[in-house]
Design a protein around this motif. Structure first.
Motif: not given
Length: 155
Positions: A13-17, A48-54
């Motif tokens: 999920x890319x940053x939205x901020x 504003x975070x880049x979120x990675x859920x592998x």
């Protein structure tokens, strides 16, 4: 070097901020996949975070090799995903649930300069649902922790 034949499925999920706030790496438990984090991904990205859920090796749509299921190898897989595949240059905020907490612990032991903070527990998703301003938890999650989490600090 990690086996190049290992493929890790992940949700990004890319940053939205406009003001980036780091990268959150959400590591699921067993026998699960990244799916239990589905409700936390968007709110974290909205901060504003880049979120990675592998899905770590052996889980979900990731490779299911015959061996390599030690926590050190699984954390190396995730570090390679974050740094080489995704290209994250800064520190990451680790969130581990269940066995994902053990993998997160090994990740920080092997790559301490790559980690901003670590947070783990048996039911980490409820931590993300609490209101960081009032410290009140979501009604379905019980009580809030007494101290702010490094990943979800007090506002």
């Amino acid at each position: 070097m990690i086996d190049p034949e290992i493929r890790l499925h992940y949700i990004e999920a890319l940053r939205t901020s406009e003001s980036p706030k780091g990268t959150n790496l959400l590591i699921h438990g067993f026998p699960e996949t990244s799916y239990p984090f589905r409700h936390e991904i968007k709110p974290l990205a909205n901060t504003g975070s880049l979120v990675l859920a592998p899905d770590y090796r052996g889980a979900g749509y990731s490779s299911h090799p015959r061996n390599g299921y030690t926590k050190d190898i699984m954390s190396q897989d995730l570090h390679q995903l974050v740094t080489e595949r995704i290209g994250v240059k800064g520190e990451v905020y680790l969130v581990g649930h269940d066995i994902g907490g053990m993998i997160a612990h090994d990740y920080v032991a092997q790559f301490p300069s790559s980690v901003a903070s670590i947070d783990w527990g048996e039911y980490v998703p409820c931590l993300a649902l609490r209101d960081t301003r009032t410290r009140k938890s979501h009604p379905h999650c019980g009580t809030s922790p007494s101290k702010p989490s490094p990943t979800f600090p007090k506002s």
